[in-house]
Structure formats: structure tokens, C-alpha cells
Design a protein around this motif. Structure first.
Motif, mmCIF file in Angstrom:
data_model
loop_
_atom_site.group_PDB
_atom_site.id
_atom_site.type_symbol
_atom_site.label_atom_id
_atom_site.label_comp_id
_atom_site.label_asym_id
_atom_site.label_seq_id
_atom_site.Cartn_x
_atom_site.Cartn_y
_atom_site.Cartn_z
ATOM 1 N N ILE A 174 11.474 -9.120 -95.079
ATOM 2 C CA ILE A 174 11.018 -9.185 -96.470
ATOM 3 C C ILE A 174 10.790 -7.772 -96.981
ATOM 4 O O ILE A 174 10.019 -7.003 -96.410
ATOM 5 C CB ILE A 174 9.742 -10.024 -96.570
ATOM 6 C CG1 ILE A 174 10.113 -11.449 -96.166
ATOM 7 C CG2 ILE A 174 9.173 -9.967 -97.965
ATOM 8 C CD1 ILE A 174 9.057 -12.444 -96.384
ATOM 9 N N CYS A 175 11.496 -7.466 -98.067
ATOM 10 C CA CYS A 175 11.406 -6.133 -98.647
ATOM 11 C C CYS A 175 9.960 -5.866 -99.075
ATOM 12 O O CYS A 175 9.325 -6.720 -99.696
ATOM 13 C CB CYS A 175 12.337 -6.057 -99.843
ATOM 14 S SG CYS A 175 12.410 -4.479 -100.641
ATOM 15 N N THR A 176 9.450 -4.680 -98.759
ATOM 16 C CA THR A 176 8.067 -4.376 -99.096
ATOM 17 C C THR A 176 7.921 -3.935 -100.542
ATOM 18 O O THR A 176 6.825 -3.589 -100.984
ATOM 19 C CB THR A 176 7.526 -3.268 -98.191
ATOM 20 O OG1 THR A 176 8.490 -2.227 -98.165
ATOM 21 C CG2 THR A 176 7.286 -3.783 -96.810
ATOM 22 N N HIS A 177 9.027 -3.924 -101.279
ATOM 23 C CA HIS A 177 8.914 -3.574 -102.693
ATOM 24 C C HIS A 177 8.454 -4.789 -103.476
ATOM 25 O O HIS A 177 7.324 -4.843 -103.940
ATOM 26 C CB HIS A 177 10.266 -3.057 -103.192
ATOM 27 C CG HIS A 177 10.274 -2.679 -104.632
ATOM 28 N ND1 HIS A 177 11.249 -3.107 -105.495
ATOM 29 C CD2 HIS A 177 9.440 -1.917 -105.346
ATOM 30 C CE1 HIS A 177 10.991 -2.624 -106.698
ATOM 31 N NE2 HIS A 177 9.902 -1.889 -106.638
ATOM 32 N N LEU A 178 9.322 -5.812 -103.585
ATOM 33 C CA LEU A 178 8.923 -6.997 -104.330
ATOM 34 C C LEU A 178 9.294 -8.274 -103.601
ATOM 35 O O LEU A 178 9.302 -9.341 -104.197
ATOM 36 C CB LEU A 178 9.571 -6.972 -105.715
ATOM 37 C CG LEU A 178 8.875 -7.761 -106.812
ATOM 38 C CD1 LEU A 178 7.447 -7.336 -106.966
ATOM 39 C CD2 LEU A 178 9.596 -7.574 -108.129
ATOM 40 N N LYS B 284 19.620 -2.865 -96.674
ATOM 41 C CA LYS B 284 19.708 -2.524 -98.093
ATOM 42 C C LYS B 284 19.324 -3.738 -98.907
ATOM 43 O O LYS B 284 19.847 -4.828 -98.694
ATOM 44 C CB LYS B 284 21.150 -2.104 -98.396
ATOM 45 C CG LYS B 284 21.369 -1.606 -99.795
ATOM 46 C CD LYS B 284 21.006 -0.158 -99.945
ATOM 47 C CE LYS B 284 21.325 0.295 -101.362
ATOM 48 N NZ LYS B 284 20.568 1.452 -101.763
ATOM 49 N N CYS B 285 18.391 -3.530 -99.836
ATOM 50 C CA CYS B 285 17.876 -4.656 -100.606
ATOM 51 C C CYS B 285 18.737 -4.886 -101.850
ATOM 52 O O CYS B 285 19.043 -3.933 -102.571
ATOM 53 C CB CYS B 285 16.433 -4.378 -101.013
ATOM 54 S SG CYS B 285 15.692 -5.766 -101.867
ATOM 55 N N PRO B 286 19.133 -6.136 -102.126
ATOM 56 C CA PRO B 286 19.999 -6.398 -103.277
ATOM 57 C C PRO B 286 19.259 -6.406 -104.601
ATOM 58 O O PRO B 286 19.897 -6.479 -105.641
ATOM 59 C CB PRO B 286 20.556 -7.792 -102.978
ATOM 60 C CG PRO B 286 19.512 -8.449 -102.158
ATOM 61 C CD PRO B 286 18.878 -7.354 -101.343
ATOM 62 N N CYS B 287 17.930 -6.330 -104.594
ATOM 63 C CA CYS B 287 17.214 -6.497 -105.860
ATOM 64 C C CYS B 287 17.047 -5.199 -106.639
ATOM 65 O O CYS B 287 17.336 -5.137 -107.817
ATOM 66 C CB CYS B 287 15.863 -7.139 -105.619
ATOM 67 S SG CYS B 287 16.041 -8.863 -105.201
ATOM 68 N N HIS B 288 16.544 -4.152 -105.976
ATOM 69 C CA HIS B 288 16.418 -2.873 -106.678
ATOM 70 C C HIS B 288 16.940 -1.729 -105.830
ATOM 71 O O HIS B 288 16.660 -0.572 -106.108
ATOM 72 C CB HIS B 288 14.980 -2.608 -107.082
ATOM 73 C CG HIS B 288 14.292 -3.821 -107.625
ATOM 74 N ND1 HIS B 288 13.495 -4.612 -106.855
ATOM 75 C CD2 HIS B 288 14.329 -4.384 -108.839
ATOM 76 C CE1 HIS B 288 13.061 -5.631 -107.572
ATOM 77 N NE2 HIS B 288 13.544 -5.523 -108.781
ATOM 78 N N GLY B 289 17.651 -2.062 -104.745
ATOM 79 C CA GLY B 289 18.356 -1.029 -104.002
ATOM 80 C C GLY B 289 17.531 -0.245 -103.007
ATOM 81 O O GLY B 289 17.912 0.867 -102.649
HETATM 82 S S1 FES Z 1 12.518 -6.129 -103.738
HETATM 83 FE FE1 FES Z 1 13.696 -4.950 -102.400
HETATM 84 S S2 FES Z 1 14.087 -3.244 -103.650
HETATM 85 FE FE2 FES Z 1 12.789 -4.359 -104.943
#
Ligand code: FES
Lengths: 360, 167
Positions: free
Chosen positions: B89-93, B107-112
Motif C-alpha cells: 500500500i502506497c504511503t502517499h494515498l 511504481k505507484c499508478p496514482c501519482h507516480g
Molecule cells: S497513492 Fe501512490 S503516489 Fe499517490
């Protein structure tokens, strides 16, 4: 060749300054921009250009996705109504300069009509037209049906609904707390606050730019450049892994873009001072904290003292309105500022306190 | 006629009618609300298990292993003599990043956002590394991953002996 150039130009690093400059020129020369001649020429030029754009396979496939067609219709509407408002404003401002009132105030335009039947009939017609349009739409374009939801898998690129793509684009530059909660909250609060902040009685019931220059500029910048433009980028120019792809570029999953980001604390303590990061969190982030506080606390009073615009504004609206207005403006400007810092210095966060879930 | 029917309903009858009416009305509203309330609880729960057995440490080649990703949301990463269970789980969002074997990164597909194999973040907006789960050996030599306990790098928890296995 030309396509390459367009791909390069539409990269936000270049297109964002271009759009900002374009916005400035548009408002500066709004009498030219708002003229019919300008509109005709633009359309005349845009038709062959659009045809040439559409002849490209990659461009066409992005544009013609069923999801994206309504967005294009909306963009055309945004362009038209922006032009239309400036067109009317230009006419009125010229009249006002000549000492005549705005067109809306002429005796023949002051005549009143009944809402029934005049307004209600128009509304009824609009309703029927909309329904018919939507029915045809639903028959022609199929809604894309994707696989069932899976909590351990995400589509690539994972895109929010189009109206949120401006926010998603903002998330590239901000912590989720800022871009997901604080800034959207401020947008809503700011829009609600407009009638209380804006004490300018002019422009009531007629189009004008000159008499409301500050209000219209501030609003349109947020709307056109920071919202609509970011939606365009998010919808059409972001491909797999949220990497930027030019309008003529194939969405290659393996496009590698090196983007190594660092925090301000790392730049200062490690790169500049050559010592490691201090253990204490607050000491580590002290520069960022000071900078952010200075941005919010020092700029408004300085602006009110040092510049003519600021002095006049302060005098016109009073201290409380002035500080609220400046706060909202500064928060708005934090987005372009962070975008530019990211592009120029690969700066990730000015204050990076993941331990406290606080990143600015 | 109308008058007659009005007069045939006296005060006492009126109240008994209205009582019945109210009781029925409240009952139906109450029933509807309880249905709505019931609806908020899912019939089937697809939540992945919080604990699972992940075979023997020798089952994993070095590098990133994706076999538990879809079932439990865990990457097993063997690197530099350590086996770790990395959250996907990406720690961004909170999106789900992809493992790109060619570029050796998540590499996260949501905000890179991008992460190294170790889970350390290096690109994009994410403020902190991926989280690691508690991992341990059972007496029978099987690995047990416990997702209820997470180890966060920025809190200095990755040194904890529970956060990795020596292999
Ligand atoms: S949730 Fe992964 S980059 Fe924003």
C-alpha cells in the motif's frame, strides 16, 4: 518533427509557464481577445490544426475514449464562455470609457418580462433538449465496464473522475493532507467567503473587466490555470505510472523518467552544509518551518506596506478582509510555487515530518 | 351526506384511528431504517487474512516475490541476507504500486511515487517508505507473516528483529 515539438511543449514544465503567460496576455489585451475578429481567426486556424492533430493515431485514441469526449465538449464550452464574457466586458468597458453606461443599462435592455412564460418556456425547452441529447449519447457511447474491484490491485494509470483530476494532479506535488483535505477545504471556504470579502459594488448585472480587475483576475487564474489546465493535463497527458506523455506519444508502459526527489532539509543539511541530518525533528526541519511561516505571516503585511496595490486594497477593504484575502491568495499560489520548486530543484517537501504526518 | 359521515366519527374514534395510524407509520419507518442499517454490513467479507503462513525461507529466490500480493497484499523481498514482508500500500494515498522488474522499483499508478526494492521512497510525492510487516519463523520452520504489526522506517523500527528474517 512538429509533433515532437508539441510533445515537448505540452510537458507541464513548459506548458504551465506558457499557459500562465497566455492567461496574462489574455487579460491584458482582453479587448483584442474579446473581439469577434479574434474569435473568427482563432476558429479558422484551429480547424485545420485540429484536423492535423486528429490525424495522429495516438492523439485520436486518447481523445476518442468515451470517457474523454464529454470533457472535450466541456473544454470547448469553457473556452467559448470565457471568450464571451471578455467580449461583453470589452464592449461595456469601451462604452463606459466613452461615458455611456453598460449595454445592460440601456432603456431597451431594462425592460422587464414575466418569468412565466418567458423563462419557464426556455427552461422547458432546455430540459427536453438535454434529455434528448443524453438519450442519444447513451445509445451511441457505451459506458466502459471494467473488472470487479480488487483491494490488492489498481489499474494503471489509476485516474480519478475527470472533475477530480485537478486534485489528483495537485497530489503529485503535495502530501495527501494538503492536497486532499486542506486545499480543497480552502477552495470551498474561499468560494463561500467571496461575497463577504468582495466589497466592490461595481459590475452588478453587467459584464465588465476594468471595474473588477482584481476579483476577476484572481478568480480566473485559479479557475482556468490551476483547475481547468490541471484537469487537461490529468485527463489527456498522464499515462501509465502517472508519467507525463505528450499528446502524440504512445502510452508505453516502460517509459522511464528519472525523478529523484529530495526534501529541503536534505538539500540544506547534507548537500549545502555537508553534515548529516540532525536527530531532532524540529531542528531538522527548522528552515522549512521558518520559510513556511514567513510565507504566511510576513508577506501580507509587507505587501500592504510596500506596494501600491496592497496599500489601496488594505485601505478599501479593511484589515480583516485584507488578511483573509491574502491568506487565500497565498494558499492558491502555493500550488504553482511547489510545482516550480519540484521542477527546478526536485524538491519534494519544504517541511517533511512524516513522523507527525505533516508535510508541506 | 358529507356532513353525516363527518358526524359519525366522534372524538374517541378519531383518536383510536390516529393511534393505529401512528403505530403503523412508526413501525414501517422503523423497519425501513433497520433494513438500511442492516445494509451497511456486508454479506460476505473479502478482507484478506491478517496472518498467514508463507512457506519456508528457502522457497523465495532473491529479489521481489509477488506470490502473496493478490491474496494478502504483501511482497516478500529477499535482499542482502534478509527476508522482509513489504506492504503493497502506497504511503502517499493508499494506491497499489506495481513492481517493475526491469527498473527494479515499485511504481505507484496514482501519482507516480517510486520505491526501491527495500521499500525506501525516492521519487514522486510520497513522504515515507513502504511499511514492513512482522515476520517470524515458527518452530516447524514455516514463515509466519503478521500484518497487524507494522514497522515504519521513519520511526526507526526497521532495526527491530521482528521486522525481518535472517536468511
Ligand atoms: S497513492 Fe501512490 S503516489 Fe499517490
Amino acid at each position: 518533427m512538429l509533433r515532437e515539438l508539441f510533445n515537448k511543449l505540452s510537458d507541464p514544465i513548459i506548458s504551465f509557464p506558457l499557459v500562465t503567460i497566455g492567461f496574462y496576455l489574455m487579460l491584458k489585451h482582453y479587448k483584442t481577445f474579446g473581439s469577434k475578429k479574434f474569435a473568427y481567426w482563432t476558429v479558422a486556424i484551429l480547424i485545420p490544426v485540429t484536423a492535423w492533430f486528429l490525424s495522429d493515431h495516438n492523439f485520436f485514441s486518447i481523445i476518442s475514449t468515451p470517457d474523454n469526449i464529454p470533457i472535450i465538449i466541456l473544454l470547448v464550452c469553457v473556452a467559448f464562455f470565457t471568450w464571451f464574457a471578455l467580449h461583453k466586458a470589452a464592449l461595456n468597458d469601451t462604452r463606459i470609457e466613452e461615458g455611456l453606461g453598460p449595454i445592460e443599462a440601456t432603456p431597451e435592455n431594462r425592460e422587464k418580462v414575466w418569468s412565466w412564460p418567458n423563462l419557464v418556456y426556455t427552461e422547458l425547452f432546455a430540459m427536453i433538449a438535454c434529455t434528448a441529447f443524453l438519450v442519444v449519447w447513451a445509445i451511441v457511447f457505451k459506458a466502459p465496464l471494467e473488472e470487479s474491484a480488487n483491494p490488492t490491485w489498481a489499474p494503471n494509470p489509476a485516474k480519478a473522475p475527470w472533475y477530480f483530476l485537478g486534485l489528483q494532479e495537485m497530489l503529485v506535488y503535495f502530501d495527501p493532507w494538503m492536497a486532499g483535505v486542506v486545499l480543497p477545504g480552502l477552495i470551498v471556504a474561499g468560494l463561500i467567503a467571496i461575497p463577504y470579502i468582495d466589497t466592490n459594488p461595481k459590475g452588478n448585472g453587467y459584464f465588465t473587466l476594468k471595474e473588477r480587475a482584481m476579483a476577476i483576475t484572481a478568480f480566473l487564474y485559479g479557475w482556468l490555470v490551476l483547475w481547468v489546465y490541471l484537469i487537461i493535463v490529468g485527463v489527456f497527458l498522464r499515462g501509465p505510472n502517472w508519467t507525463f506523455y505528450g499528446p502524440f506519444e504512445y502510452w508505453d508502459f516502460h517509459k522511464v523518467v528519472a525523478s529523484f526527489n529530495v526534501n529541503l532539509s536534505e538539500i540544506i543539511w547534507i548537500k549545502t552544509l555537508g553534515i548529516g541530518l540532525p536527530k531532532n525533528l524540529v531542528v531538522r526541519e527548522i528552515f522549512g518551518i521558518i520559510l513556511s511561516l514567513a510565507y504566511i505571516v510576513i508577506i501580507p503585511p509587507w505587501f500592504a506596506k510596500a506596494t501600491r496595490v496592497g496599500r489601496n486594497l488594505f485601505k478599501d477593504v479593511g484589515a480583516i478582509r485584507y488578511y483573509i484575502f491574502m491568506f487565500l491568495i497565498l494558499m492558491t499560489m502555493s500550488l504553482p510555487i511547489k510545482m516550480i520548486l519540484r521542477w527546478l530543484f526536485s524538491l519534494k517537501y519544504i517541511v517533511a515530518l512524516p513522523e507527525w504526518e505533516l508535510n508541506l | 351526506m358529507n356532513l353525516d359521515s363527518k358526524q359519525s366519527l366522534n372524538r374517541r374514534e378519531f383518536f383510536s384511528y390516529i393511534t393505529v395510524g401512528w403505530v403503523m407509520f412508526s413501525a414501517s419507518v422503523g423497519g425501513l431504517l433497520s433494513l438500511c442499517f442492516r445494509f451497511t454490513y456486508p454479506n460476505v467479507n473479502f478482507e484478506p487474512e491478517m496472518e498467514f503462513l508463507a512457506g519456508a525461507p528457502t522457497d523465495y529466490p532473491s529479489g521481489v516475490d509477488e506470490r502473496w500480493k493478490n491474496l494478502y497484499g504483501v511482497w516478500m523481498v529477499k535482499q542482502e541476507g534478509k527476508l522482509i514482508a513489504l506492504s503493497n500500500i502506497c504511503t502517499h494515498l493508499g494506491c497499489i504500486p506495481n513492481w517493475l522488474p526491469a527498473e527494479l522499483k515499485f511504481k505507484c499508478p496514482c501519482h507516480g511515487s517510486g520505491y526501491y526494492m527495500s521499500g525506501i521512497n525516492f521519487e514522486g510525492p510520497t513522504p515515507r517508505p513502504l511499511e514492513r510487516f512482522k515476520i517470524g519463523l515458527q518452530p516447524d520452520g514455516k514463515i509466519k507473516v503478521d500484518k497487524t504489526k507494522v514497522f515504519r522506517w521513519e520511526k526507526g523500527e526497521w532495526d527491530s528483529p521482528d521486522s525481518f528474517l535472517e536468511v
